[in-house]
Design a protein around this motif. Sequence first.
Motif, PDB file in Angstrom:
ATOM      1  N   ALA A  41      -7.571 -10.413   6.238  1.00  0.00           N
ATOM      2  CA  ALA A  41      -7.671  -9.247   5.396  1.00  0.00           C
ATOM      3  C   ALA A  41      -8.890  -9.320   4.694  1.00  0.00           C
ATOM      4  O   ALA A  41      -9.652  -8.227   4.271  1.00  0.00           O
ATOM      5  CB  ALA A  41      -6.525  -9.409   4.254  1.00  0.00           C
ATOM      6  N   THR A  61     -11.284  -7.907   7.011  1.00  0.00           N
ATOM      7  CA  THR A  61     -11.508  -6.308   7.073  1.00  0.00           C
ATOM      8  C   THR A  61     -11.911  -5.473   5.949  1.00  0.00           C
ATOM      9  O   THR A  61     -12.609  -4.558   6.133  1.00  0.00           O
ATOM     10  CB  THR A  61      -9.825  -5.933   6.995  1.00  0.00           C
ATOM     11  OG1 THR A  61      -9.140  -6.461   8.198  1.00  0.00           O
ATOM     12  CG2 THR A  61      -9.481  -4.381   6.962  1.00  0.00           C
ATOM     13  N   LEU A 108      -6.963  -1.282   8.029  1.00  0.00           N
ATOM     14  CA  LEU A 108      -5.947  -1.891   7.054  1.00  0.00           C
ATOM     15  C   LEU A 108      -4.459  -2.029   7.926  1.00  0.00           C
ATOM     16  O   LEU A 108      -3.763  -2.971   7.437  1.00  0.00           O
ATOM     17  CB  LEU A 108      -6.003  -0.701   5.760  1.00  0.00           C
ATOM     18  CG  LEU A 108      -7.035  -0.825   4.916  1.00  0.00           C
ATOM     19  CD1 LEU A 108      -6.812   0.422   4.099  1.00  0.00           C
ATOM     20  CD2 LEU A 108      -7.328  -1.874   4.324  1.00  0.00           C
ATOM     21  N   ARG A 109      -4.209  -0.976   8.688  1.00  0.00           N
ATOM     22  CA  ARG A 109      -2.898  -1.185   9.380  1.00  0.00           C
ATOM     23  C   ARG A 109      -2.896  -2.554  10.192  1.00  0.00           C
ATOM     24  O   ARG A 109      -1.882  -3.042  10.316  1.00  0.00           O
ATOM     25  CB  ARG A 109      -2.556   0.190  10.338  1.00  0.00           C
ATOM     26  CG  ARG A 109      -2.180   1.160   9.552  1.00  0.00           C
ATOM     27  CD  ARG A 109      -1.686   2.208  10.581  1.00  0.00           C
ATOM     28  NE  ARG A 109      -1.721   3.580   9.868  1.00  0.00           N
ATOM     29  CZ  ARG A 109      -2.501   4.626   9.904  1.00  0.00           C
ATOM     30  NH1 ARG A 109      -3.518   4.600  10.660  1.00  0.00           N
ATOM     31  NH2 ARG A 109      -2.128   5.604   9.326  1.00  0.00           N
ATOM     32  N   ALA A 134      -4.538  -5.251   9.598  1.00  0.00           N
ATOM     33  CA  ALA A 134      -4.558  -6.238   8.597  1.00  0.00           C
ATOM     34  C   ALA A 134      -3.221  -6.525   7.876  1.00  0.00           C
ATOM     35  O   ALA A 134      -2.480  -7.568   7.833  1.00  0.00           O
ATOM     36  CB  ALA A 134      -5.395  -6.028   7.300  1.00  0.00           C
ATOM     37  N   LEU A 135      -2.352  -5.418   7.641  1.00  0.00           N
ATOM     38  CA  LEU A 135      -1.093  -5.258   7.276  1.00  0.00           C
ATOM     39  C   LEU A 135      -0.172  -6.047   8.159  1.00  0.00           C
ATOM     40  O   LEU A 135       0.767  -6.741   7.959  1.00  0.00           O
ATOM     41  CB  LEU A 135      -0.776  -3.731   7.105  1.00  0.00           C
ATOM     42  CG  LEU A 135       0.751  -3.686   6.564  1.00  0.00           C
ATOM     43  CD1 LEU A 135       1.052  -4.568   5.208  1.00  0.00           C
ATOM     44  CD2 LEU A 135       0.870  -2.218   6.379  1.00  0.00           C
ATOM     45  N   SER A 136      -0.451  -5.431   9.472  1.00  0.00           N
ATOM     46  CA  SER A 136       0.499  -6.014  10.712  1.00  0.00           C
ATOM     47  C   SER A 136       0.524  -7.663  10.960  1.00  0.00           C
ATOM     48  O   SER A 136       1.364  -8.189  11.316  1.00  0.00           O
ATOM     49  CB  SER A 136       0.225  -5.437  11.963  1.00  0.00           C
ATOM     50  OG  SER A 136      -1.164  -5.937  12.564  1.00  0.00           O
ATOM     51  N   ARG A 137      -0.502  -8.424  10.306  1.00  0.00           N
ATOM     52  CA  ARG A 137      -0.459  -9.893  10.321  1.00  0.00           C
ATOM     53  C   ARG A 137       0.500 -10.309   9.291  1.00  0.00           C
ATOM     54  O   ARG A 137       0.495 -11.756   9.604  1.00  0.00           O
ATOM     55  CB  ARG A 137      -2.027 -10.232  10.248  1.00  0.00           C
ATOM     56  CG  ARG A 137      -2.871  -9.605  11.260  1.00  0.00           C
ATOM     57  CD  ARG A 137      -4.227 -10.152  11.012  1.00  0.00           C
ATOM     58  NE  ARG A 137      -4.246 -11.752  11.470  1.00  0.00           N
ATOM     59  CZ  ARG A 137      -4.966 -12.498  12.587  1.00  0.00           C
ATOM     60  NH1 ARG A 137      -5.559 -11.393  13.214  1.00  0.00           N
ATOM     61  NH2 ARG A 137      -4.926 -13.584  12.560  1.00  0.00           N
ATOM     62  N   PHE A 138       0.906  -9.622   8.453  1.00  0.00           N
ATOM     63  CA  PHE A 138       1.719 -10.472   7.317  1.00  0.00           C
ATOM     64  C   PHE A 138       3.106 -10.211   7.771  1.00  0.00           C
ATOM     65  O   PHE A 138       3.524  -8.986   8.324  1.00  0.00           O
ATOM     66  CB  PHE A 138       1.642  -9.718   6.022  1.00  0.00           C
ATOM     67  CG  PHE A 138       0.136 -10.056   5.235  1.00  0.00           C
ATOM     68  CD1 PHE A 138      -0.088 -11.076   4.586  1.00  0.00           C
ATOM     69  CD2 PHE A 138      -0.897  -9.030   5.653  1.00  0.00           C
ATOM     70  CE1 PHE A 138      -1.170 -11.488   3.831  1.00  0.00           C
ATOM     71  CE2 PHE A 138      -2.163  -9.639   4.854  1.00  0.00           C
ATOM     72  CZ  PHE A 138      -2.489 -10.376   4.264  1.00  0.00           C
ATOM     73  N   THR A 165       7.413 -10.081   7.524  1.00  0.00           N
ATOM     74  CA  THR A 165       8.243  -9.200   6.724  1.00  0.00           C
ATOM     75  C   THR A 165       9.444 -10.517   6.433  1.00  0.00           C
ATOM     76  O   THR A 165      10.041 -11.136   7.169  1.00  0.00           O
ATOM     77  CB  THR A 165       9.036  -8.119   7.259  1.00  0.00           C
ATOM     78  OG1 THR A 165       7.832  -7.373   7.625  1.00  0.00           O
ATOM     79  CG2 THR A 165      10.063  -7.716   6.334  1.00  0.00           C
TER      80      THR A 165
END
Length: 526
Positions: A398, A401, A516-517, A519-523, A525
Motif C-alpha cells: 500500500a 502504491t 488502489l483496488r 492494494a486493497l485486495s492484499r488485505f 477479510t
Amino acid sequence: MAVKAQVLYDFMAEPGNNELTVRQGDTLIVIDQTVGGGWIEAQDTAGRRGLVPEGYLQVIGGGTGGEQSWPGGGASVSNTAEGWDGRGYNPAEGDIYDDEWDDDWDDQSEGGYRGDDQVEDESGASGRGSTVKISLNKFPFSKGPSPEVFLLAKPPANERDRLPVYVGEVGPVWLYPSDPLDCLVADPKKESKLYGLKSFIDYQITPNTTSRPVNHRYKHFDWLYERLLEKFGSALPLPPLPDKQVTGRFHDDFIRMRMEQLQSWMTRMCRHPVVSQSDVFQLFLTYRDEKEWKAGKRKAEKDEMVGPLIFSLVEPEAPELDAAEVEQKCEHYSRFTRAMEGGVRELLNVGHTHWKRCTGPLPKEYERIGRALRDLSSVFTSSRYPGEETLTDALTAAGQTYEEIAEIVAQQPQKDLHFLLETNSEYRGMLGNFPELIAVQKAAVEKVRESDRLVSTGKISESDRKVMNHRLSAMSYALQAEMNHFHSNRIHDYNRVMQLYLQRQVIFYQQIADKLRAALSRFTTL
C-alpha cells in the motif's frame, strides 16, 4: 523629467509575474522602458510598480516634431508607428535590429523582424511569458491612415484581392475555400552560419496543397506575423506567436514545445479563410526557390493595402447597415469579448495554480502517506508476531502504491492540463486584440456621424457621405464575419480540448483506482 503615459486598455496582472494591474485612462510614470519583450516597467499614482504591455500605453507629451521621447538611451519614438521604426524594430525594446534577412536568403530586405537567433553561448536574460502583440497601425490610436482616408479611399483595381462577405444561417460569413488549407510543422534541425558562430533551429513546413516541404526558422515566422499584423490587424484578431527566448533554445524539451506552438499557430492561420488565401501566407508555404521568395517578400513589404485600408477590399452581399446598428453590434461584441477574456484569464489562473500543486505539494503528500505506511509495516515486522506477514506485506504494498500514485499525479498535467492551458492562452491572445478592432469600428461610426458637418463646411460632398456610409457598413459586415468565424472556431476548439482533457482525466483516475483496488485486495477479510 519623468515620462508619463496614459493607459489605452484595461490590463489584469497575472500573479507571480511582477505585472501591474491598470485601467483604461490611468496615468502612469514610466520607470524602465528597456525591459524588452514588449513590456515597460511603470508606477501608478498609488506608488505600485510593475510591468505593463508596451502596446497598452501612449506617452503623454514628449518631444517635438511629431515624436515622443521614451527613457532608455534617449531613444525617440515616432508617432507614426507608435514606437516602431517602419522596419519592425522597436528601439525601446532593446532588441538589436538585424539588418539582414539571412546571409543566404535575402540581404536586401526592406522589412524587419525580431527573431530569437543568438550566438551559440546564448548569453542574456531569459524571455518572459506569453504576451499579446498589438497592431499599432490603426487610426484610433496612431497617426497612420485617418478615418477620412479609409472611408473615402478609392476602391482597389485588383479584383483578385477583394474579400467577399456572404450572409449565411448565422449571419455574415467570409468566403471559405472549397479545399481547406492545412500544413505540418516538423523535423526541427539545428543549423548554423557565420562559421558556426550563429545557430538557429530550422523547421520543415509541408502544406497539403503541394505536399512539398519548405524550411523556415523562427525569425521567418516572426516576419510573416508582422506582415499579417500590418495587413489584417485592423480587421482580424491575429493570435500572437510564441515568444522569443534567449536561453535554453536548443534544449530538446524547448524545441519540442516551440514546434508544437508553431504548429498550433500555423493551423489556426490555415483555418482562417482570409489569412490562408492571402498572397503573403501562400508565399510562406509554397515558394519554390530563393528568387521567388525574394520577389514575393519585397512585394509583401511594399503592400499599400494595409491597416484600415483593408476594409476597402470588403464586399458584402447584403443591404447597407446604418450607423446605429453598427454601434449596437460593436457594443454587443465588446461586452462578449470582455466577459470571455475574464473567463479565460480565470481558467488560466486556476489551471496554473492546479499545475503547481500537482507537480509540487500534492505528490509530496502522497509520498509521505506511502512512507508512513511502509514505516508502520517495518514497526509491525519488528514484533515478530506469528502470522502477521500477510498484513505487513500488504502495508508495504500500500505504501508503494501511494508513492506510485505520487509519480502519476506529477506527470498528469503535461498529459491533459497542458492542452487546455495552451488553447486558453491562444484565445487570450486573440481576445486581447478585440478592444482595438472594435475601437476601429467606433472611430469610423463617429466620423460618419460628423459627415453632416463635413458636408455643410464643404470638406466632403454628398456623394462622399454616401461612400462613407457604404464603407462603414462594409466594416460592420467584416466585423460580424470575423466574430462568426471566431465563434465557430471557439465552439470547435473548446469541444475538442475539453473532450481530450476529460478523456485523459478519466484514464488518470482509472489508473489510480486500479492501483488502489490492487492494494486493497492484499488485505485479508476477517
